[in-house]
Design an enzyme around this catalytic site. Structure first.
Site, PDB file in Angstrom:
ATOM      1  N   ASN A 156      47.463  82.222   3.509  1.00 46.52           N
ATOM      2  CA  ASN A 156      47.559  81.561   4.746  1.00 46.52           C
ATOM      3  C   ASN A 156      48.989  82.432   5.289  1.00 46.52           C
ATOM      4  OD1 ASN A 156      45.507  79.744   5.589  1.00 46.52           O
ATOM      5  ND2 ASN A 156      46.415  78.555   3.982  1.00 46.52           N
ATOM      6  N   CYS A 193      38.386  80.854   3.760  1.00 39.75           N
ATOM      7  CA  CYS A 193      39.139  79.394   3.498  1.00 39.75           C
ATOM      8  C   CYS A 193      37.885  78.527   3.271  1.00 39.75           C
ATOM      9  CB  CYS A 193      39.362  79.016   5.146  1.00 39.75           C
ATOM     10  SG  CYS A 193      40.569  77.478   4.874  1.00 39.75           S
ATOM     11  N   HIS A 194      38.308  77.331   2.776  1.00 35.26           N
ATOM     12  CA  HIS A 194      37.297  76.300   2.400  1.00 35.26           C
ATOM     13  C   HIS A 194      37.266  75.248   3.303  1.00 35.26           C
ATOM     14  CE1 HIS A 194      40.757  75.794  -0.491  1.00 35.26           C
ATOM     15  NE2 HIS A 194      41.131  74.789   0.314  1.00 35.26           N
ATOM     16  N   HIS A 227      41.287  76.341  10.661  1.00 37.11           N
ATOM     17  CA  HIS A 227      41.936  75.089  10.568  1.00 37.11           C
ATOM     18  C   HIS A 227      41.723  74.432  11.723  1.00 37.11           C
ATOM     19  CE1 HIS A 227      44.565  75.926   6.852  1.00 37.11           C
ATOM     20  NE2 HIS A 227      43.432  76.130   6.414  1.00 37.11           N
TER      21      HIS A 227
END
Length: 435
Positions: A142, A164-165, A194
């Site tokens: 990030n 990303c998760h 996000h």
């Protein structure tokens, strides 16, 4: 594996990769600039391949270009500046009255993590063009959007995807709130990292948003995820990142102490996580040196799915951060978006989403333009654009004046020093002594 000193994350990725029989006998090449962490990563890689009987060959490399030579896949997981840089990103804004929770994606913390990491990303991509030009760069570091965007802007021919998760973890959370097995849940998501929105959410094929809205009125469920459920009430869709992250992406939850208390916002949470990470690394190294084992559970990360799909041709669907080639039509072209991506032997093929609901595009758009300014600032060495990015951040501008933001940016640039890109940092001028 670049930044392989993140040994716990490395273990998770290796468990995913080496559990696949088709990858038996592959070569794993860890790299880290810290000799001790590199040694620890090598120990973890050897332990994992032995525990899984995968027959992988492990080659640690202190030299990054040697590590990259002939690679098919490059996984990046670095943290430039480590814990001390994280402390600066929190301590200096706090002195001005700006509170943060995670500070790694957007906001002032995200801006400065991006600025100190972009030079590394460009150097890594340059080395890849020389040593493994056909390799896929999978970025886990990030701020995801800023770093992925910087790579494809500076190196348009480089294959890169940000991973990303947030979608996978949120799907698991939603299944829990709804009281169903996660396997019964289906969804379609899109947005930016996000801030990816669950545009469609179903249980056994039936729209479950009405059921989720009812669940949100249960104080026991609402209390587990207050910020995201509050946004659901006001915007109509559920967002993909946790409440502690999401709180600092808006002006609604961190301006005043009563808001922080009402929504249980964990101020300075990433500082505590960073401290725990240091402790976890030390314990992991101790256990490796003592010959102790670790649990080997598959994770929900997409890295192994991508490698498997490209190596075998078996199609997988992931969510990836990629260049917006009109994939989301009402976000700026060329920005970094998170969308469904089909992966097979032909590589990655991002899916066209169309138009986001306008309220969701409006939520994402201010952050997209801040990301654009940060990328331009770093690539062009333009300090003025750093000020403008910080001024336009939704959270900072809700708390600080324009002059306070500018002074805070100056303090952060000075504190990070040589980690800042050229043209942004204050160059040290050697004294000239005249005879």
């Amino acid at each position: 594996m670049i930044g392989a000193g993140s040994v716990v994350f490395v273990k998770n990725l290796l468990t995913d990769l080496l559990s696949l029989p088709e990858l038996e006998g592959c070569t794993i090449a860890p790299h880290d600039i810290d000799p001790e962490r590199l040694e620890t990563a090598g120990m973890m890689a050897r332990w994992t391949t032995q525990a899984l009987g995968a027959g992988a060959r492990v080659e640690e490399h202190a030299d990054r270009r040697a590590c990259l030579t002939g690679a098919d896949f490059v996984i990046n997981m670095v943290q430039i500046g480590m814990h001390q840089a994280t402390l600066l990103d929190f301590d200096i804004p706090r002195r001005y009255g700006l509170k943060q929770t995670i500070a790694d994606t957007v906001g002032v913390g995200g801006i400065f993590r991006g600025l100190r990491t972009i030079p590394f990303m460009l150097s890594l991509a340059g080395d890849m063009r020389a040593e493994c030009p056909d390799a896929l760069l999978m970025n886990y570091t990030n701020p995801m959007s800023i770093l992925t965007w910087a790579v494809y802007r500076a190196f348009p021919m480089q294959q890169v995807v940000g991973l990303c998760h947030n979608v996978q973890f949120t799907a698991r959370d939603l299944a829990g709130y709804l009281g169903v097995d996660p396997q019964r849940l289906s969804y379609h998501c899109a947005g930016i990292n996000h801030m990816t929105w669950f545009l469609r959410l179903a249980i056994d094929g039936e729209d479950t948003y009405p059921r989720l809205r009812v669940a949100a009125e249960d104080p026991a469920i609402f209390g587990q995820d207050k910020v995201r459920f509050e946004l659901l009430r006001h915007l109509g869709w559920f967002v993909s990142e946790s409440s502690e992250h999401t709180a600092e992406y808006t002006p609604y939850f961190l301006r005043h102490d009563d808001q922080i208390a009402e929504y249980d916002v964990p101020v300075d949470e990433y500082v505590r996580r960073s401290e725990r990470n240091l402790q976890q690394y030390a314990e992991t190294r101790r256990r490796l040196l003592a010959g102790e084992g670790f649990p080997l559970d598959r994770s929900v990360e997409y890295g192994a799915d991508i490698v498997h799909a490209i190596a075998t041709g078996e199609t997988r669907l992931i969510y990836g951060n990629v260049r917006n080639t009109r994939l989301i039509e009402n976000l700026p072209e060329d920005c970094c978006v998170e969308v469904p991506v089909v992966v097979d032997r032909n590589g990655l093929r991002p899916c066209h989403v169309g138009v986001l609901p306008p309220e969701l595009a409006a939520h994402c758009a201010p952050h997209v333009f801040v990301q654009d300014l940060v990328v331009r600032a770093a690539l062009d060495g333009d300090r003025e654009r750093v000020y403008r990015a910080a001024v336009l951040d939704r959270h900072a501008s809700s708390v600080l004046t324009l002059r306070q933001i500018r002074a805070m940016v100056d303090d952060l640039i000075d504190a990070h020093g040589d980690a800042m890109p050229r043209g942004i940092r204050r160059e040290r001028v050697a004294a000239v002594h005249r005879a």
